[in-house]
Design a protein around this motif. Structure first.
Motif, PDB file in Angstrom:
ATOM      1  N   SER A   1      40.730  68.271  18.326  1.00 47.19           N
ATOM      2  CA  SER A   1      41.502  68.330  19.577  1.00 47.19           C
ATOM      3  C   SER A   1      41.424  67.011  20.334  1.00 47.19           C
ATOM      4  O   SER A   1      42.431  66.516  20.861  1.00 47.19           O
TER       5      SER A   1
ATOM      6  N   LYS B   1      44.581  69.931  22.424  1.00 48.84           N
ATOM      7  CA  LYS B   1      44.961  68.522  22.295  1.00 48.84           C
ATOM      8  C   LYS B   1      45.897  68.106  23.431  1.00 48.84           C
ATOM      9  O   LYS B   1      45.813  66.981  23.935  1.00 48.84           O
TER      10      LYS B   1
ATOM     11  N   THR C   1      36.799  71.852  15.595  1.00 51.01           N
ATOM     12  CA  THR C   1      38.012  72.053  16.390  1.00 51.01           C
ATOM     13  C   THR C   1      37.990  71.187  17.649  1.00 51.01           C
ATOM     14  O   THR C   1      39.037  70.706  18.094  1.00 51.01           O
TER      15      THR C   1
ATOM     16  N   VAL D   1      43.308  74.056  18.553  1.00 47.68           N
ATOM     17  CA  VAL D   1      43.646  72.638  18.601  1.00 47.68           C
ATOM     18  C   VAL D   1      45.038  72.413  19.182  1.00 47.68           C
ATOM     19  O   VAL D   1      45.258  71.478  19.956  1.00 47.68           O
TER      20      VAL D   1
ATOM     21  N   TYR E   1      38.089  65.355  10.732  1.00 45.41           N
ATOM     22  CA  TYR E   1      38.586  65.823  12.031  1.00 45.41           C
ATOM     23  C   TYR E   1      38.801  64.672  13.008  1.00 45.41           C
ATOM     24  O   TYR E   1      39.513  64.817  13.999  1.00 45.41           O
TER      25      TYR E   1
END
Length: 493
Positions: free
Chosen positions: A150, A424, A146, A420, A172
């Motif tokens: 992000s 982000k 995660t 996320v 990812y």
């Protein structure tokens, strides 16, 4: 009243304490517990929470290490898009040795250039326009899925680059953000069954559209000259597939590369990577140690005609998830000294126009960025700054796998709390506000362009009665190794 049955519940507790005390009287491993069978446990308890005690109850705004509360707070504020101003004046002591500042102009100017730099010399066919602030190298495995997602989605929003770290490219990393693919000594993601570099695998991965640059890692500031270990417990089936290793086995990253053993072969390997990648920008990352070795690398560039597109200079103050204390505290050159030395050496060899320098090591604020630009860097990385934007609280538990913020962990119960969709945006916010702060500082100082940022405008307090500019500190004193090389060059001419 003590004969009342209401007090019987204390009996098991009392007997338990007595048995524990008796055990400690007979055990031989812990002197404290032998001498203080019960009170000794308080010592271990308070030791286990000492980072939290210092951070939340004892530290002032300027005391925290590696980053102070003031440094962490500015990242949190920018990431959350809330008030970033401070009140009532500076907390730093301007008369204290080490205090730094930049001179302003009474005639501020408007910045006339976007804060980006083009990386790629005439040997490169796919030049990359990079932000001057990017995400530093952090691998999937060291960071959670995660956290990586992000960071990458934040890079996509903000239009800046995300360094993969040496652990390979995971799904990812492929959330839309530009990537700088780092290749370490383990060749993760481009290695054969024997751990050697695999040209076909490298070529296939490097061809991905989101891979914008290739960075060959020679060493890193936090543990230069030291390899790494991926414990079998962390080497899951997913991570093993990304790194091209056997799952559930301990995997070692050696201290040195197996593909080359000297400067000339290293530079030729850089050229080989550029060809395999379709002529994308290729450079290398190192922490400066023996200055003569870097001079030899520049001589190899001149000899072969193979010019790297960039060099990443990692300072000794750079971070890592885990490293021996002696390596972290006592090996490697600090960032400012290293950047100044590298830029002077490149200038001596006539390479300063062809090779961009990227600085990495404890960069958080706009002032941090401007200082390395003044010393000759073209761009920089921030790793721990980006971690703070994700919500890192500097718990100093990265190497334990139990990061409470869900960032440096593979425990699902911890990383699933890092959302996320929210983080982000915080990553992008931190980047945007920091670039805005850089532009404001440049305007206040009369710098119209990034190239206008000069070392003679930055100052450091040496002692209560002495102040020197960065130019005096880092450039006016000619390094003996460079002086000797310059003398030989003049004699040949």
């Amino acid at each position: 009243m003590f004969t009342s049955t209401h007090w019987f519940w204390l009996l098991p507790f009392t007997v338990g304490l007595l048995l524990l005390a008796l055990y400690n009287v007979f055990q031989k491993q812990h002197t404290i517990l032998y001498n203080f069978p019960l009170l000794g446990y308080f010592r271990y308890f308070f030791e286990s929470i000492s980072p939290e005690l210092r951070q939340y109850f004892l530290e002032s705004d300027l005391d925290g290490k590696p980053f102070s509360r003031r440094q962490r707070s500015i990242v949190y504020q920018r990431a959350k898009d809330v008030r970033q101003t401070v009140a009532f004046g500076m907390q730093e002591d301007p008369n204290k040795p080490g205090y730094e500042w930049v001179s302003h102009s009474i005639f501020p100017l408007k910045v006339k250039h976007n804060l980006r730099v083009t990386i790629g010399n005439n040997l490169c066919k796919q030049h990359y326009s990079a932000s001057i602030l990017n995400i530093g190298a952090m691998s999937y495995g060291a960071l959670s899925k995660t956290a990586i997602a992000s960071l990458n989605e934040g890079a996509k929003i903000g239009g800046f680059a995300h360094n993969t770290g040496e652990g390979g490219i995971s799904e990812y990393h492929l959330q839309g953000g530009d990537l700088i693919w780092q290749i370490g000594t383990g060749y993760f993601g481009c290695r054969d069954a024997f751990g050697k570099f695999s040209p076909p695998l490298f070529k296939a991965v490097a061809a991905q559209e989101k891979v914008k640059m290739i960075e060959l890692k020679l060493s890193q500031g936090a543990k230069p000259g030291h390899g790494g270990i991926l414990p079998a417990g962390k080497n899951t089936v997913e991570i093993a597939a990304i790194r091209n290793v056997t799952p559930l086995t301990t995997v070692y990253s050696p201290p040195a590369h197996s593909s080359f053993a000297n400067p000339v072969d290293m530079i030729r390997f850089v050229g080989f990577l550029r060809t395999l990648s379709g002529y994308k920008p290729v450079g290398f990352k190192l922490c400066i140690g023996n200055k003569q070795e870097f001079v030899k690398i520049c001589e190899a560039i001149t000899l072969t005609g193979i010019i790297p597109d960039f060099i990443t200079v990692d300072g000794a103050e750079g971070g890592t998830g885990a490293a021996p204390l002696e390596f972290t505290d006592s090996i490697g050159m600090p960032l400012y000294d290293a950047v100044a030395f590298v830029t002077q050496t490149l200038h001596l060899f006539g390479l300063q126009q062809s090779v961009k320098v990227i600085a990495s090591g404890k960069i958080i604020t706009a002032f941090d960025v401007m200082k390395v630009l003044a010393l000759g860097a073209s761009a920089c990385y921030s790793a721990r700054g980006m971690m703070f934007s994700l919500g890192c609280i500097q718990a100093l538990k990265c190497d334990s796998g139990h990061c409470p913020a869900g960032i440096a962990t593979q425990e699902k119960s911890l990383y699933q709390g890092l959302k996320v969709t929210d983080k982000k945006v915080r990553v992008a916010n931190y980047h945007r506000h920091t670039l805005n702060a850089i532009a404001e500082m440049m305007e206040a100082c009369g710098f119209e362009y990034i190239s206008s940022i000069k070392p003679e405008k930055f100052f450091r307090k040496i002692d209560p009665l002495t102040t020197k500019s960065f130019k005096q500190i880092y450039f006016d004193r000619v390094d003996e190794i460079l002086k000797e090389r310059w003398f030989k060059t003049e004699m040949l001419n």
